[in-house]
Design a protein around this motif. Structure first.
Motif, PDB file in Angstrom:
ATOM      1  N   THR A 112     -22.337  29.873  54.017  1.00  0.00           N
ATOM      2  CA  THR A 112     -22.960  30.668  52.954  1.00  0.00           C
ATOM      3  C   THR A 112     -22.304  32.040  52.845  1.00  0.00           C
ATOM      4  OG1 THR A 112     -25.088  29.555  53.308  1.00  0.00           O
ATOM      5  CG2 THR A 112     -25.120  31.658  52.120  1.00  0.00           C
ATOM      6  N   SER A 113     -22.045  32.654  54.007  1.00  0.00           N
ATOM      7  CA  SER A 113     -21.448  33.986  54.051  1.00  0.00           C
ATOM      8  C   SER A 113     -20.017  33.975  53.509  1.00  0.00           C
ATOM      9  CB  SER A 113     -21.449  34.511  55.485  1.00  0.00           C
ATOM     10  OG  SER A 113     -20.764  35.734  55.567  1.00  0.00           O
ATOM     11  N   HIS A 114     -19.224  32.983  53.942  1.00  0.00           N
ATOM     12  CA  HIS A 114     -17.833  32.888  53.503  1.00  0.00           C
ATOM     13  C   HIS A 114     -17.738  32.665  52.000  1.00  0.00           C
ATOM     14  CE1 HIS A 114     -16.546  33.259  57.496  1.00  0.00           C
ATOM     15  NE2 HIS A 114     -15.639  32.281  57.583  1.00  0.00           N
ATOM     16  N   TYR A 115     -18.602  31.797  51.491  1.00  0.00           N
ATOM     17  CA  TYR A 115     -18.571  31.507  50.056  1.00  0.00           C
ATOM     18  C   TYR A 115     -18.949  32.756  49.242  1.00  0.00           C
ATOM     19  CZ  TYR A 115     -19.177  29.036  45.636  1.00  0.00           C
ATOM     20  OH  TYR A 115     -19.060  28.639  44.320  1.00  0.00           O
ATOM     21  N   ALA A 116     -19.956  33.472  49.717  1.00  0.00           N
ATOM     22  CA  ALA A 116     -20.387  34.702  49.038  1.00  0.00           C
ATOM     23  C   ALA A 116     -19.283  35.766  49.114  1.00  0.00           C
ATOM     24  CB  ALA A 116     -21.666  35.229  49.672  1.00  0.00           C
ATOM     25  N   ASP A 117     -18.664  35.868  50.306  1.00  0.00           N
ATOM     26  CA  ASP A 117     -17.570  36.844  50.470  1.00  0.00           C
ATOM     27  C   ASP A 117     -16.389  36.505  49.569  1.00  0.00           C
ATOM     28  OD1 ASP A 117     -19.035  38.187  52.359  1.00  0.00           O
ATOM     29  OD2 ASP A 117     -17.995  37.337  54.090  1.00  0.00           O
ATOM     30  N   LEU A 118     -16.126  35.199  49.424  1.00  0.00           N
ATOM     31  CA  LEU A 118     -15.026  34.759  48.571  1.00  0.00           C
ATOM     32  C   LEU A 118     -15.269  35.182  47.120  1.00  0.00           C
ATOM     33  CD1 LEU A 118     -12.382  33.186  48.274  1.00  0.00           C
ATOM     34  CD2 LEU A 118     -13.737  31.101  47.938  1.00  0.00           C
ATOM     35  N   GLN A 119     -16.484  35.031  46.651  1.00  0.00           N
ATOM     36  CA  GLN A 119     -16.820  35.450  45.280  1.00  0.00           C
ATOM     37  C   GLN A 119     -16.642  36.965  45.122  1.00  0.00           C
ATOM     38  OE1 GLN A 119     -17.303  32.939  43.080  1.00  0.00           O
ATOM     39  NE2 GLN A 119     -16.925  31.764  44.951  1.00  0.00           N
ATOM     40  N   ALA A 120     -17.048  37.691  46.163  1.00  0.00           N
ATOM     41  CA  ALA A 120     -16.976  39.159  46.116  1.00  0.00           C
ATOM     42  C   ALA A 120     -15.526  39.649  46.063  1.00  0.00           C
ATOM     43  CB  ALA A 120     -17.690  39.756  47.322  1.00  0.00           C
ATOM     44  N   VAL A 121     -14.660  39.090  46.927  1.00  0.00           N
ATOM     45  CA  VAL A 121     -13.272  39.563  46.963  1.00  0.00           C
ATOM     46  C   VAL A 121     -12.506  39.123  45.717  1.00  0.00           C
ATOM     47  CG1 VAL A 121     -13.117  39.757  49.477  1.00  0.00           C
ATOM     48  CG2 VAL A 121     -12.503  37.589  48.371  1.00  0.00           C
ATOM     49  N   GLN A 122     -12.893  37.985  45.152  1.00  0.00           N
ATOM     50  CA  GLN A 122     -12.260  37.546  43.908  1.00  0.00           C
ATOM     51  C   GLN A 122     -12.664  38.459  42.751  1.00  0.00           C
ATOM     52  OE1 GLN A 122     -11.240  32.883  44.018  1.00  0.00           O
ATOM     53  NE2 GLN A 122     -13.421  33.312  44.003  1.00  0.00           N
ATOM     54  N   LYS A 123     -13.872  38.969  42.811  1.00  0.00           N
ATOM     55  CA  LYS A 123     -14.316  39.937  41.801  1.00  0.00           C
ATOM     56  C   LYS A 123     -13.481  41.216  41.928  1.00  0.00           C
ATOM     57  CE  LYS A 123     -18.339  42.532  40.179  1.00  0.00           C
ATOM     58  NZ  LYS A 123     -19.751  42.899  40.422  1.00  0.00           N
ATOM     59  N   GLN A 124     -13.174  41.592  43.161  1.00  0.00           N
ATOM     60  CA  GLN A 124     -12.331  42.769  43.398  1.00  0.00           C
ATOM     61  C   GLN A 124     -10.921  42.544  42.831  1.00  0.00           C
ATOM     62  OE1 GLN A 124     -12.391  43.471  47.613  1.00  0.00           O
ATOM     63  NE2 GLN A 124     -14.550  44.076  47.645  1.00  0.00           N
ATOM     64  N   THR A 125     -10.432  41.307  42.932  1.00  0.00           N
ATOM     65  CA  THR A 125      -9.110  40.980  42.390  1.00  0.00           C
ATOM     66  C   THR A 125      -9.072  41.246  40.891  1.00  0.00           C
ATOM     67  OG1 THR A 125      -8.831  39.232  44.050  1.00  0.00           O
ATOM     68  CG2 THR A 125      -7.354  39.176  42.146  1.00  0.00           C
TER      69      THR A 125
END
Length: 270
Positions: free
Chosen positions: A55-68
């Motif tokens: 759950t944490s990794h998937y949420a973090d992935l969405q967050a860093v992709q938003k930063q991209t």
């Protein structure tokens, strides 16, 4: 089609045309509805620790992709500003002292035109004196000599005036050329920065290929309900996007350095 619908369609087309390809390419990875259902089911069946990490990794992935996407927006905005600015700066450099040089050149042309009758008169008097001497007409020759001497003195002054104006034009051209070279040399400091930007883009492209491959592996792992493999894929995807963002950050810094160089040249142009 109603006018309102036509305007909406046109507006949408314009928006799509103006959206940066980089921003579109940076769209976040998300599971399809079916894959998300499978992911949630796998997550529910996993142990508490693994489920929390998934759950944490998937949420973090969405967050860093938003930063991209945010990095891309900033980079694109500054890049296009720099492209327009450097074109305007190059144009200003090209036009340095254009009016001044034009006036100096016109002064030379006008001086030559102004003294043309004098030079013609001097040549004519010399020819007459030469003929008078050839016919041994001392009276005419003695009459012409003072006129020739007077015209000669005037011609010397005229030639000095023309040479002075030509020298002023030559000096101005040399100074302008020196100034232009100096400014263009300063502006050429952008070139090695462009190389760095190109290298960063190349690195990002390679990482994106790895990321795309990893998304396929993740979907396969989720389909097989393999929580361990899914966690590993998510971790690698997260690391990839973080690397991409590091390169994006560097790229923005390079664009800022480009802006600084352009501003430096513009300041000298003022």
């Amino acid at each position: 089609m109603k006018l309102g619908s036509k305007l909406t369609a046109i507006g949408l087309a314009l928006i799509l045309a103006l959206i940066s390809p980089a921003v579109i390419a940076a769209a976040s990875f998300e599971f399809s509805a079916t894959a998300k259902t499978a992911f949630d089911k796998m997550n529910g069946a996993a142990d508490k620790s693994t489920a929390a990490k998934l759950t944490s990794h998937y949420a973090d992935l969405q967050a860093v992709q938003k930063q991209t996407i945010e990095w891309d927006t900033k980079i694109d905005k500054l890049h296009y500003q720099n492209e327009e600015a450097v074109l305007a700066t190059r144009k200003r450099i090209k036009e340095i002292d254009a009016e001044k040089l034009q006036k100096l050149d016109a002064a030379v042309v006008q001086a030559k035109k102004k003294y043309e009758p004098l030079f013609t008169l001097y040549d004519s008097l010399n020819q007459q004196l030469s003929i008078a001497k050839s016919y041994k007409n001392k009276t005419l020759a003695n009459s012409l000599k003072p006129q020739v001497e007077t015209a000669k003195a005037a011609v010397q002054i005229a030639k000095l005036d023309i040479r002075s104006k030509e020298a002023a034009l030559k000096t101005a051209k040399a100074n302008t050329a020196k100034t232009i070279k100096k400014l263009r040399d300063t502006l050429s400091d952008i070139d090695p920065i462009k190389v760095k930007i190109k290298a960063a883009k190349s690195s990002i492209s390679s990482i994106k290929k790895q990321f795309t491959t990893e998304t396929s592996l993740l979907n396969q792992a989720v389909k097989k309900m393999d929580s361990s493999a899914s966690l590993s894929s998510l971790a690698r995807m997260l690391a990839s996007v973080k690397q991409i963002n590091e390169h994006k950050q560097k790229t923005l810094t390079y664009e800022q350095q480009t802006s600084a160089i352009i501003a430096k040249v513009d300041a000298q142009l003022k």
